[in-house]
Design a protein around this motif. Structure first.
Motif, short mmCIF file in Angstrom:
data_model
loop_
_atom_site.label_atom_id
_atom_site.label_comp_id
_atom_site.label_asym_id
_atom_site.label_seq_id
_atom_site.Cartn_x
_atom_site.Cartn_y
_atom_site.Cartn_z
N LYS A 137 -16.86 0.61 -32.45
CA LYS A 137 -15.66 0.52 -33.57
C LYS A 137 -15.15 1.78 -33.45
CE LYS A 137 -19.69 1.37 -36.52
NZ LYS A 137 -20.19 1.25 -37.64
N GLU A 138 -13.58 1.86 -34.13
CA GLU A 138 -12.82 3.13 -34.15
C GLU A 138 -13.85 4.17 -34.91
OE1 GLU A 138 -8.97 2.46 -35.29
OE2 GLU A 138 -8.69 0.80 -33.93
N VAL A 139 -13.63 5.49 -34.69
CA VAL A 139 -14.30 6.46 -35.00
C VAL A 139 -13.49 7.09 -36.45
CG1 VAL A 139 -15.20 8.80 -34.98
CG2 VAL A 139 -15.22 7.36 -32.81
N ASP A 140 -14.29 7.02 -37.47
CA ASP A 140 -13.82 7.81 -38.38
C ASP A 140 -14.88 8.50 -39.29
OD1 ASP A 140 -15.24 5.95 -40.02
OD2 ASP A 140 -13.39 4.85 -40.62
N GLU A 141 -14.55 9.08 -40.50
CA GLU A 141 -15.55 10.06 -41.07
C GLU A 141 -16.82 9.29 -41.76
OE1 GLU A 141 -15.85 13.36 -44.90
OE2 GLU A 141 -14.01 12.19 -44.43
N LEU A 142 -16.50 8.12 -42.06
CA LEU A 142 -17.76 7.28 -42.38
C LEU A 142 -18.59 7.00 -41.26
CD1 LEU A 142 -19.08 5.80 -44.82
CD2 LEU A 142 -17.73 3.64 -44.08
N GLN A 143 -18.03 6.67 -40.11
CA GLN A 143 -18.97 6.51 -38.98
C GLN A 143 -19.66 7.89 -38.54
OE1 GLN A 143 -17.01 5.33 -35.39
NE2 GLN A 143 -19.16 4.92 -34.42
N ILE A 144 -19.26 8.97 -38.41
CA ILE A 144 -19.86 9.86 -38.03
C ILE A 144 -20.68 10.57 -39.06
CG2 ILE A 144 -19.35 12.57 -37.34
CD1 ILE A 144 -18.48 10.58 -35.33
N ASP A 160 -23.96 7.11 -46.61
CA ASP A 160 -22.86 6.57 -45.79
C ASP A 160 -23.24 5.53 -44.74
OD1 ASP A 160 -20.68 8.40 -46.70
OD2 ASP A 160 -22.01 9.96 -45.92
N LEU A 161 -24.30 5.70 -44.09
CA LEU A 161 -24.89 4.84 -43.26
C LEU A 161 -25.14 3.33 -43.84
CD1 LEU A 161 -26.54 4.31 -40.56
CD2 LEU A 161 -28.67 5.20 -41.78
N ILE A 162 -25.28 3.33 -45.07
CA ILE A 162 -25.42 1.97 -45.67
C ILE A 162 -24.17 1.63 -45.83
CG2 ILE A 162 -25.77 0.80 -47.92
CD1 ILE A 162 -28.19 2.79 -48.23
N MET A 163 -23.26 2.20 -46.25
CA MET A 163 -21.61 1.61 -46.40
C MET A 163 -20.99 1.36 -45.11
SD MET A 163 -20.29 3.67 -49.65
CE MET A 163 -20.52 5.23 -49.07
N ASP A 164 -21.34 1.95 -44.07
CA ASP A 164 -20.87 2.05 -42.72
C ASP A 164 -21.16 0.51 -42.06
OD1 ASP A 164 -19.37 2.88 -40.21
OD2 ASP A 164 -21.31 2.97 -39.49
N LEU A 165 -22.36 0.15 -42.30
CA LEU A 165 -23.06 -1.02 -42.00
C LEU A 165 -22.20 -2.39 -42.54
CD1 LEU A 165 -25.27 -2.76 -40.40
CD2 LEU A 165 -26.36 -2.59 -42.56
N GLY A 166 -21.29 -2.33 -43.71
CA GLY A 166 -20.77 -3.39 -44.26
C GLY A 166 -19.55 -3.40 -44.11
N ARG A 167 -18.87 -2.10 -43.59
CA ARG A 167 -17.36 -2.51 -43.54
C ARG A 167 -16.83 -3.35 -42.58
NH1 ARG A 167 -15.05 3.20 -40.62
NH2 ARG A 167 -16.47 3.13 -38.82
N ASP A 168 -15.44 -3.60 -42.97
CA ASP A 168 -14.95 -4.65 -41.84
C ASP A 168 -14.92 -4.36 -40.42
OD1 ASP A 168 -13.97 -5.88 -44.12
OD2 ASP A 168 -11.98 -5.19 -44.09
#
Length: 377
Positions: free
Chosen positions: A142-149, A112-120
């Motif tokens: 950025k706005e908070v969602d499950e991926l970020q947390i 999730d840390l990897i994917m969070d880095l590259g999202r829009d």
């Protein structure tokens, strides 16, 4: 003289000698391509599928992962180049490193840390907006969602949460504490860990409305629902949220945006702490002497992006604030996080009248320019 100035643009193409230093440019582009490959593989569940089937041929792996077979051998070869895959005869399987960090079943999963880095919504995807100085630092967040947390939790578990818990548990008063308040608990791992260490301890986590369901998911994962309560709120409306008193109050990475009102902000929080209670402040600070080690440049940008533009300055100032606010046995404990240097500040509240600390509020900022921004240290 600069090589570029010596280039004869009309020189015959066959005579041009291209600089060997181009390899550094290729490395940058290769890094981006590897990132895209890994994040895509994570989205497709590629690594967990490979664990399920074990040693397998490229065709079998492509079928299991529902991937385009024309690319699979190249993907496996690239993953082998970075030690995430190993070959045996005509088959391939994941390395221990890949199983540890890229499988969702692993407690050390970093996907999730990897994917969070590259999202829009990632600030790394619009760094130009940050550098243009058209928006205040607070809008970097950025706005908070499950991926970020989940990415924050995966970053925190690399040693930071362990260091913070050890620092609190080592205090002589910890076994006697019964009630913990965590302000801005996010993933809730600090409260979870402390309640695991002290069976008599219960916790309240205060978070924004949109974050609470995500925090609740972590509390449920660790089966701590009977010991941890969640409440909507934030650092600015604590009076409206709770009138209770607590034995421990914990703030982790919550004070960056209050660096110029640190004394006043902490004075209100301290009122919620019982005499003999423990205040815990965990934040990133500028490295000693503001020294950035070679190779740490990217991590320093990360620290700025996640600290409202700049880490705090001068950790000794936060000790002064607590001591002036009625604390004893105040300790500053430096520790390393996934984003570098941080300081854990812990103190015990004395039973005496609180003092004003407004004169301490400027100790947490570097020299700042007329527009109110921190300058580079």
């Amino acid at each position: 003289m600069n090589k570029i100035a010596n280039v004869n643009l009309k020189k015959d193409l066959s005579k041009i000698e291209f600089p060997n230093e181009i390899s550094s440019i290729d490395s940058i582009m290769d890094g981006y391509k590897y990132y895209q490959m890994i994040s895509t593989a994570l989205k497709l569940g590629f690594f967990d599928k490979m664990i399920e089937i074990g040693l397998a041929s490229p065709r079998e792996i492509a079928e299991a992962a529902s991937a385009n077979g024309m690319f699979i051998r190249s993907i496996l070869s690239a993953l082998e180049d970075i030690d995430f895959v190993k070959s045996h005869g005509d088959g391939y399987m994941l390395t221990e490193q890949a199983e540890t960090f890229l499988s969702k079943k692993s407690r050390f999963y970093q996907g999730d840390l990897i994917m969070d880095l590259g999202r829009d919504e990632s600030p790394w995807n619009d760094l130009a907006k940050v550098l243009e100085r058209k928006e205040p630092p607070k809008l970097i967040q950025k706005e908070v969602d499950e991926l970020q947390i989940r990415s924050l939790a995966q970053q925190c578990i690399r040693g930071e949460v362990q260091n913070v818990i050890k620092g609190i548990v080592s205090r002589n008063e910890f076994p006697q504490h019964k009630k913990l308040l965590e302000i801005g608990g996010s993933h809730g791992l600090y409260s979870i860990g402390l309640c695991q260490e002290n069976n008599a301890l219960s916790a309240t986590i205060i978070e924004q409305e949109e974050v609470l369901p995500l925090t609740s998911a972590f509390v449920s994962e660790y089966r701590m629902g009977d010991k941890i309560t969640l409440q909507e709120g934030n650092i600015e409306n604590l009076k409206a949220v709770s009138e209770e008193k607590y034995d421990i109050i914990l703030l982790s990475h919550q004070l960056y945006q209050y660096r110029r009102e640190m004394g006043e902000t902490l004075e209100e929080i301290v009122k919620m702490l019982n005499p003999g209670g423990t205040m815990v402040l965990n934040h990133r600070f500028c490295s000693p002497q503001c020294d950035i080690k070679p190779g740490d440049g990217i991590r320093e940008i990360d620290r700025a992006l996640t600290s409202f533009g700049h880490p705090l300055c001068h950790p000794e100032g936060i000790k002064d604030v607590l001591e002036n606010t009625g604390f004893v046995n105040v300790s500053l404990i430096p520790h390393e996080t996934a984003l570098g240097y941080a300081v854990l500040c812990i103190g015990t509240k004395e039973d005496r009248t609180l003092q004003k600390t407004s004169d301490a509020k400027e100790t947490f900022v570097s020299d700042y320019s007329v527009n109110g921004e921190d300058k580079i240290c």
